[in-house]
Motif scaffolding. Structure first.
Motif, PDB file in Angstrom:
ATOM      1  N   VAL A  56       0.848  -1.206   0.000  1.00  0.00           N
ATOM      2  CA  VAL A  56       0.000   0.000   0.000  1.00  0.00           C
ATOM      3  C   VAL A  56       0.877   1.247   0.000  1.00  0.00           C
ATOM      4  O   VAL A  56       0.594   2.225  -0.721  1.00  0.00           O
ATOM      5  CB  VAL A  56      -0.960  -0.008   1.204  1.00  0.00           C
ATOM      6  CG1 VAL A  56      -1.779   1.279   1.238  1.00  0.00           C
ATOM      7  CG2 VAL A  56      -1.890  -1.214   1.157  1.00  0.00           C
ATOM      8  N   LEU A  57       1.942   1.225   0.772  1.00  0.00           N
ATOM      9  CA  LEU A  57       2.844   2.377   0.824  1.00  0.00           C
ATOM     10  C   LEU A  57       3.497   2.621  -0.528  1.00  0.00           C
ATOM     11  O   LEU A  57       3.625   3.769  -0.967  1.00  0.00           O
ATOM     12  CB  LEU A  57       3.906   2.150   1.901  1.00  0.00           C
ATOM     13  CG  LEU A  57       4.896   3.295   2.149  1.00  0.00           C
ATOM     14  CD1 LEU A  57       4.163   4.565   2.572  1.00  0.00           C
ATOM     15  CD2 LEU A  57       5.923   2.900   3.212  1.00  0.00           C
ATOM     16  N   SER A  58       3.903   1.565  -1.222  1.00  0.00           N
ATOM     17  CA  SER A  58       4.498   1.724  -2.553  1.00  0.00           C
ATOM     18  C   SER A  58       3.502   2.352  -3.519  1.00  0.00           C
ATOM     19  O   SER A  58       3.851   3.254  -4.289  1.00  0.00           O
ATOM     20  CB  SER A  58       4.958   0.367  -3.094  1.00  0.00           C
ATOM     21  OG  SER A  58       6.080  -0.102  -2.405  1.00  0.00           O
ATOM     22  N   GLY A  59       2.262   1.865  -3.489  1.00  0.00           N
ATOM     23  CA  GLY A  59       1.247   2.449  -4.368  1.00  0.00           C
ATOM     24  C   GLY A  59       1.059   3.922  -4.094  1.00  0.00           C
ATOM     25  O   GLY A  59       0.964   4.738  -5.024  1.00  0.00           O
ATOM     26  N   PHE A  60       1.026   4.294  -2.819  1.00  0.00           N
ATOM     27  CA  PHE A  60       0.850   5.696  -2.469  1.00  0.00           C
ATOM     28  C   PHE A  60       2.031   6.544  -2.929  1.00  0.00           C
ATOM     29  O   PHE A  60       1.856   7.586  -3.571  1.00  0.00           O
ATOM     30  CB  PHE A  60       0.671   5.854  -0.956  1.00  0.00           C
ATOM     31  CG  PHE A  60       0.723   7.285  -0.513  1.00  0.00           C
ATOM     32  CD1 PHE A  60      -0.362   8.116  -0.690  1.00  0.00           C
ATOM     33  CD2 PHE A  60       1.880   7.817   0.042  1.00  0.00           C
ATOM     34  CE1 PHE A  60      -0.310   9.448  -0.317  1.00  0.00           C
ATOM     35  CE2 PHE A  60       1.945   9.138   0.426  1.00  0.00           C
ATOM     36  CZ  PHE A  60       0.847   9.963   0.245  1.00  0.00           C
ATOM     37  N   PHE A 215      -1.901  -2.120  -3.986  1.00  0.00           N
ATOM     38  CA  PHE A 215      -1.255  -0.973  -4.609  1.00  0.00           C
ATOM     39  C   PHE A 215      -2.287   0.071  -5.028  1.00  0.00           C
ATOM     40  O   PHE A 215      -2.066   1.279  -4.875  1.00  0.00           O
ATOM     41  CB  PHE A 215      -0.445  -1.425  -5.827  1.00  0.00           C
ATOM     42  CG  PHE A 215       0.707  -2.328  -5.484  1.00  0.00           C
ATOM     43  CD1 PHE A 215       1.935  -1.805  -5.109  1.00  0.00           C
ATOM     44  CD2 PHE A 215       0.560  -3.704  -5.522  1.00  0.00           C
ATOM     45  CE1 PHE A 215       2.999  -2.637  -4.785  1.00  0.00           C
ATOM     46  CE2 PHE A 215       1.613  -4.544  -5.200  1.00  0.00           C
ATOM     47  CZ  PHE A 215       2.831  -4.006  -4.826  1.00  0.00           C
ATOM     48  N   PHE A 216      -3.424  -0.390  -5.539  1.00  0.00           N
ATOM     49  CA  PHE A 216      -4.465   0.548  -5.953  1.00  0.00           C
ATOM     50  C   PHE A 216      -5.044   1.295  -4.756  1.00  0.00           C
ATOM     51  O   PHE A 216      -5.451   2.457  -4.886  1.00  0.00           O
ATOM     52  CB  PHE A 216      -5.568  -0.192  -6.717  1.00  0.00           C
ATOM     53  CG  PHE A 216      -5.251  -0.393  -8.166  1.00  0.00           C
ATOM     54  CD1 PHE A 216      -5.631   0.544  -9.111  1.00  0.00           C
ATOM     55  CD2 PHE A 216      -4.562  -1.509  -8.591  1.00  0.00           C
ATOM     56  CE1 PHE A 216      -5.333   0.370 -10.454  1.00  0.00           C
ATOM     57  CE2 PHE A 216      -4.260  -1.706  -9.919  1.00  0.00           C
ATOM     58  CZ  PHE A 216      -4.635  -0.763 -10.866  1.00  0.00           C
ATOM     59  N   ALA A 217      -5.083   0.653  -3.589  1.00  0.00           N
ATOM     60  CA  ALA A 217      -5.531   1.363  -2.387  1.00  0.00           C
ATOM     61  C   ALA A 217      -4.589   2.520  -2.087  1.00  0.00           C
ATOM     62  O   ALA A 217      -5.027   3.633  -1.730  1.00  0.00           O
ATOM     63  CB  ALA A 217      -5.592   0.393  -1.203  1.00  0.00           C
ATOM     64  N   GLY A 218      -3.275   2.290  -2.235  1.00  0.00           N
ATOM     65  CA  GLY A 218      -2.301   3.360  -2.040  1.00  0.00           C
ATOM     66  C   GLY A 218      -2.419   4.444  -3.095  1.00  0.00           C
ATOM     67  O   GLY A 218      -2.308   5.640  -2.798  1.00  0.00           O
ATOM     68  N   ILE A 219      -2.643   4.030  -4.349  1.00  0.00           N
ATOM     69  CA  ILE A 219      -2.807   5.011  -5.433  1.00  0.00           C
ATOM     70  C   ILE A 219      -4.034   5.884  -5.167  1.00  0.00           C
ATOM     71  O   ILE A 219      -3.980   7.114  -5.321  1.00  0.00           O
ATOM     72  CB  ILE A 219      -2.941   4.297  -6.793  1.00  0.00           C
ATOM     73  CG1 ILE A 219      -1.650   3.570  -7.157  1.00  0.00           C
ATOM     74  CG2 ILE A 219      -3.313   5.298  -7.888  1.00  0.00           C
ATOM     75  CD1 ILE A 219      -1.771   2.661  -8.377  1.00  0.00           C
TER      76      ILE A 219
END
Length: 410
Positions: A56-60, A215-219
């Protein structure tokens, strides 16, 4: 569009340490079997959630930095890949090389899992493709499977941003990506090729196609906050709400039946749903709180020492399980035997500092963090800066990062 200086949130670097330490606990929860009830031990085993925090952090971070400025041009893509290589690859290559050098001397089958050609397997590791094969995912640096997931996201991110901007139906993309993974499993599940997309559990837990929602949650979080003033003045306690929900998800997985041959409730179908979707949403809520609020937890994660642990956490993650830990474990046992031999010689019945597994795990945790900080300062950080300033992939431009987020987090 560059982010202003005040938008750097040190707590997000501290979160990296939290994530790595949770994974460490999940791998060594067995050391506490005799001291805690079974329910607590099951709870600790589900601390693999640190991997979801990383995703999640990477996506963000990638979306926060690149969503408004990406260009699908050759120069932009080469510069983007150069930055990704500088951040991830040097230590992964060196530590993976160390694992295979260790195998040469020890013949530890955990490194190869019976794969007949160690050199070929090493090449699969340093190109990240071993993560597509169920039977090979835990070879080499076992936890390195997650880097295949990360790299798939890095390559996909510019195209995810493109389709999000062009068609606006952002929510469709994770569905399409997951269905592509389902198709691969349907095609290859009957092919005996080291478990290449061999089953749905592997798809959903160990590949980007199955874990893309994290990842989409982070994005999505980045898209929500990218135009906000992140001054920490929000009074709603999303930080604690999200943090609490994270451990509700852990509890849910800890009470689920463990499928035969597995070690955690994560592998139960509802465990997969909880980890990949409910947990990812809870982590995004937690991050939103860290970005917009000022809380005691944020202050702890922003502490300079915790921030240093966060910067070195990538190395800690790579070395906490495998040949470095095995080396420490061997010497703890050796020293324990030597101490008791000395006690026998003296005719005393004393306690050895190395006779308890839980203390040995604590010793290893401290030592491995020290090693990680040293490797970060002496190797990872210098190589990162060297590659970014070099002409690798694209001719270097004189460039000084305008903020800490660009220099460290991305």
């Amino acid at each position: 569009m560059q982010k202003p200086l005040q938008n750097y949130i040190p707590a997000l670097t501290g979160v990296r340490a939290l994530a790595a330490f949770l994974v460490f606990i999940s791998h060594y929860a067995y050391a506490f079997d005799e001291n805690f009830p079974r329910a607590v031990q099951r709870f600790l085993t589900e601390f693999h959630i640190g991997v979801t925090i990383f995703f999640v952090l990477s996506g963000f971070l990638i979306a926060f930095r690149y969503f408004d400025s990406f260009k699908l041009t050759g120069d932009w893509f080469r510069q983007y890949l150069k930055n990704r290589v500088a951040r991830i690859y040097p230590m992964y290559f060196l530590l993976t090389l160390g694992a295979f050098v260790s195998y040469y001397f020890t013949h530890d089958q955990k490194v190869t899992n019976g794969f007949a050609n160690p050199i070929g397997l090493f090449l699969m590791h340093i190109t990240f493709v071993r993560g597509f094969f169920d039977q090979l995912k835990f070879t080499g640096i076992a936890q390195g499977w997650s880097l295949t997931v990360e790299e798939c996201f890095y390559f996909s991110a510019p195209f995810i941003f493109y389709f999000a901007q062009k068609y606006r139906k952002f929510y469709i993309q994770p569905v399409v990506i997951t269905l592509a993974g389902v198709t691969l499993v349907l095609v290859f599940s009957h092919v005996n090729w080291y478990g290449f997309f061999g089953n749905f559990t592997f798809l959903m837990l160990y590949t980007f196609l199955g874990r893309c929602f994290e990842f989409f949650a982070g994005i999505q979080l980045a898209l929500i906050v990218r135009k906000q003033k992140l001054d920490g003045q929000n009074k709603t306690k999303f930080t604690y709400l999200g943090f609490g929900l994270i451990f509700v998800c852990v509890w849910i997985m800890s009470v689920l039946p463990i499928p035969k041959g597995e070690v955690a409730g994560l592998h139960h179908p509802f465990g997969i749903f909880t980890n990949n979707y409910l947990l990812a949403a809870s982590i995004a809520l937690f991050f939103y709180g860290l970005l917009t609020e000022t809380t005691m937890l944020k202050k702890i994660l922003s502490n300079p020492f915790v921030e240093l642990l966060g910067k070195s956490s990538y190395i800690f993650y790579l070395i906490h399980l495998g040949y470095m830990y095995d080396f420490l474990h061997y010497y703890f046992n050796k020293w324990n035997d030597d101490i008791f031999a000395l006690y026998d010689k003296w005719g005393v019945d004393w306690v050895s500092p190395f006779q308890y597994d839980n203390l040995n795990v604590l010793y290893a945790f401290i030592i491995l963090n020290g090693v990680s900080i040293l490797l970060f300062k002496l190797i990872e950080e210098p190589l990162n800066h060297y590659i970014r300033k070099s002409n690798f992939l694209i001719k270097s431009k004189v460039h000084t990062p305008q903020n800490k987020s660009e220099a460290i987090n991305a």
